[in-house]
Design a protein around this motif. Structure first.
Motif, PDB file in Angstrom:
ATOM      1  N   LEU A 140       0.825  -1.212   0.000  1.00 31.54           N
ATOM      2  CA  LEU A 140       0.000   0.000   0.000  1.00 31.54           C
ATOM      3  C   LEU A 140       0.860   1.263   0.000  1.00 31.54           C
ATOM      4  O   LEU A 140       0.497   2.264  -0.627  1.00 31.54           O
ATOM      5  N   SER A 141       1.989   1.207   0.694  1.00 32.93           N
ATOM      6  CA  SER A 141       2.878   2.379   0.744  1.00 32.93           C
ATOM      7  C   SER A 141       3.299   2.805  -0.657  1.00 32.93           C
ATOM      8  O   SER A 141       3.320   3.996  -0.981  1.00 32.93           O
ATOM      9  N   LEU A 142       3.621   1.823  -1.491  1.00 33.68           N
ATOM     10  CA  LEU A 142       4.079   2.135  -2.849  1.00 33.68           C
ATOM     11  C   LEU A 142       2.978   2.729  -3.719  1.00 33.68           C
ATOM     12  O   LEU A 142       3.267   3.297  -4.771  1.00 33.68           O
ATOM     13  N   LYS A 143       1.732   2.592  -3.296  1.00 35.07           N
ATOM     14  CA  LYS A 143       0.611   3.152  -4.063  1.00 35.07           C
ATOM     15  C   LYS A 143       0.319   4.606  -3.684  1.00 35.07           C
ATOM     16  O   LYS A 143      -0.494   5.256  -4.337  1.00 35.07           O
ATOM     17  N   ASP A 146       7.266  13.383  -1.773  1.00 37.45           N
ATOM     18  CA  ASP A 146       8.503  12.751  -1.312  1.00 37.45           C
ATOM     19  C   ASP A 146       8.458  11.255  -1.608  1.00 37.45           C
ATOM     20  O   ASP A 146       8.171  10.432  -0.739  1.00 37.45           O
ATOM     21  N   ARG A 147       8.779  10.900  -2.827  1.00 37.08           N
ATOM     22  CA  ARG A 147       8.757   9.499  -3.243  1.00 37.08           C
ATOM     23  C   ARG A 147       9.846   8.684  -2.546  1.00 37.08           C
ATOM     24  O   ARG A 147       9.660   7.508  -2.254  1.00 37.08           O
ATOM     25  N   MET A 148      10.975   9.296  -2.276  1.00 32.07           N
ATOM     26  CA  MET A 148      12.071   8.591  -1.608  1.00 32.07           C
ATOM     27  C   MET A 148      11.643   8.086  -0.235  1.00 32.07           C
ATOM     28  O   MET A 148      11.970   6.962   0.163  1.00 32.07           O
ATOM     29  N   ASN A 149      10.911   8.890   0.495  1.00 30.42           N
ATOM     30  CA  ASN A 149      10.390   8.474   1.790  1.00 30.42           C
ATOM     31  C   ASN A 149       9.472   7.262   1.647  1.00 30.42           C
ATOM     32  O   ASN A 149       9.487   6.344   2.478  1.00 30.42           O
ATOM     33  N   ILE A 150       8.685   7.236   0.572  1.00 29.31           N
ATOM     34  CA  ILE A 150       7.759   6.125   0.324  1.00 29.31           C
ATOM     35  C   ILE A 150       8.516   4.830   0.080  1.00 29.31           C
ATOM     36  O   ILE A 150       8.221   3.792   0.682  1.00 29.31           O
ATOM     37  N   VAL A 151       9.504   4.857  -0.814  1.00 27.54           N
ATOM     38  CA  VAL A 151      10.218   3.620  -1.157  1.00 27.54           C
ATOM     39  C   VAL A 151      11.055   3.126   0.025  1.00 27.54           C
ATOM     40  O   VAL A 151      11.199   1.917   0.228  1.00 27.54           O
ATOM     41  N   GLN A 173      13.912  -5.503  -5.291  1.00 22.10           N
ATOM     42  CA  GLN A 173      14.782  -5.281  -6.442  1.00 22.10           C
ATOM     43  C   GLN A 173      14.366  -4.037  -7.226  1.00 22.10           C
ATOM     44  O   GLN A 173      15.209  -3.263  -7.680  1.00 22.10           O
ATOM     45  N   SER A 174      13.054  -3.841  -7.354  1.00 23.38           N
ATOM     46  CA  SER A 174      12.553  -2.648  -8.048  1.00 23.38           C
ATOM     47  C   SER A 174      12.914  -1.380  -7.267  1.00 23.38           C
ATOM     48  O   SER A 174      13.265  -0.352  -7.861  1.00 23.38           O
ATOM     49  N   ILE A 175      12.832  -1.465  -5.945  1.00 29.37           N
ATOM     50  CA  ILE A 175      13.173  -0.317  -5.094  1.00 29.37           C
ATOM     51  C   ILE A 175      14.650   0.041  -5.256  1.00 29.37           C
ATOM     52  O   ILE A 175      15.016   1.220  -5.348  1.00 29.37           O
ATOM     53  N   GLU A 176      15.520  -0.981  -5.300  1.00 31.03           N
ATOM     54  CA  GLU A 176      16.959  -0.735  -5.469  1.00 31.03           C
ATOM     55  C   GLU A 176      17.251  -0.068  -6.803  1.00 31.03           C
ATOM     56  O   GLU A 176      18.189   0.724  -6.924  1.00 31.03           O
ATOM     57  N   MET A 177      16.453  -0.360  -7.811  1.00 28.52           N
ATOM     58  CA  MET A 177      16.630   0.272  -9.124  1.00 28.52           C
ATOM     59  C   MET A 177      16.076   1.693  -9.137  1.00 28.52           C
ATOM     60  O   MET A 177      16.581   2.564  -9.847  1.00 28.52           O
TER      61      MET A 177
END
Length: 362
Positions: A93-96, A101-106, A216-220
């Protein structure tokens, strides 16, 4: 069953942990099935409501002490297995969330997914190698600016590709099993406990595979977000500041993950997927909810009894002590107790039950 007093316009009164979880799952499913855009206002409201329910459920799981670090999955009750999903659901849900501040989300989602995978692995539900978090490149800007990324060798790329294909194949098999199990459960008038247990364990394994992909997607995504942050800081700082000044609403508070843990010591063990991001213990979360006005402040409520919880604990000890003393007197034929027992028997012989209260009788 553990209960929890909700102070919310949507959920008045007392609600069970299971009911809070089920309400959150209903909203979670609605968000996943909707055809509306994720950034639409209605979907964002649903995402935030579902997250608050799962956060409340996480707090209750911690307070009830449903999970222990020295247990394995065989020792967990079937009705409690589904609560392993809480960090994975909160991470998804966080990713949605659509915020500036997208960095805080990921980073928050990363904490949730790592917490979920660590706990599942500790309990023996999964046997997956959890990828280690990469160092924050922004922590040493001078050194990172000089350092060039090393190209990945062909062998590593091949292994990662094969692992991803294998995980994809297993995930498809798990999804097929889930459909069959769900159909079997829905067709039964009385759900078999073993079947229900198998369903939730399969669901957890499926989310574990998804959590690896999300990490893995977050690391990218993180290097891209870092680069975008540098560009904004250098080129659009003045414009962004002016925009924030003109906005009628204050900037949203950074998202903070809620993990299944009670105290600071456990907080250091679980949920430390991203060290620079603070996580909250149950007590911190409880105090925040009271401060926000979502839950009633116990210090301002009228006491339900003359004794608080501490004195209630003392009363239990006194009662237990009195019972032990009473048994000892009975065994030793205490004269005083025998006399009291005889007098009580005589009183009951002379006064039949109910004779003392003749008020309002026709």
């Amino acid at each position: 069953m553990f209960r929890f007093a909700m102070a919310s316009n949507d959920d008045p009164g007392e609600k069970k942990l299971s009911q809070i979880f089920d309400d959150g799952m209903t909203m979670f499913d609605d968000v996943n099935k909707t055809t509306e855009a994720t950034n639409s206002n209605s979907v964002q409201v649903q995402v935030k409501r579902a997250m608050r329910l799962f956060e409340d459920a996480t707090k209750l799981v911690s307070l009830a002490g449903l999970f222990s670090s020295n247990e394995n999955i065989e020792e967990v009750a079937t009705k409690n297995i589904r609560y392993f999903l809480l960090p994975a659901l909160l991470g998804t849900l966080s990713l949605k969330l659509c915020v500036e501040d997208r960095m805080n989300i990921v980073q928050t989602a990363e904490v949730y997914f790592r917490d979920f995978l660590k706990r599942c692995k500790n309990y023996g539900i999964i046997d997956i190698e959890i990828p280690e978090p990469k160092e924050d490149s922004s922590s040493d800007s001078t050194e990172s600016g000089r350092r060039q990324p090393h190209p990945m060798d062909l062998g590593t790329m091949a292994r990662e590709r094969n692992a991803k294909l294998q995980r994809y194949k297993e995930q498809k098999e798990l999804e097929s099993q889930l459909e069959e199990l769900k159909k079997s459960i829905s067709d039964m008038s009385l759900v078999d406990e073993e079947l229900e247990r198998k369903y939730y364990l399969t669901l957890i394994k499926n989310y574990s595979s998804q959590a690896i992909d999300e990490l893995q997607s977050i690391e990218m995504e993180k290097p891209l977000l870092e680069h975008m942050a540098k560009v904004k800081k250098g080129e659009n700082f003045a414009q962004a500041s002016e925009k924030r000044k003109q906005s009628k609403f204050p900037p949203p508070k950074p998202l903070q993950p809620i993990i299944i843990t009670r105290d600071e010591i456990q907080k250091k063990v679980f949920g430390a997927g991203y060290p620079s991001l603070p996580t909250m213990t149950v007590q911190e979360f409880y105090e925040k909810r009271i401060k926000d006005g979502d839950w009633p402040d116990p210090s301002k409520q009228k006491p339900h009894s003359l004794l608080d919880m501490a004195s209630m604990g003392n009363q239990d000890q006194l009662r237990e002590k009195e019972e032990i003393e009473k048994e000892a007197k009975i065994e030793s034929d205490d004269p005083k107790m025998l006399q009291e027992a005889r007098e009580w028997d005589e009183f009951k012989d002379e006064h039949r039950r109910g004779w003392g209260n003749r008020m309002n009788r026709s």
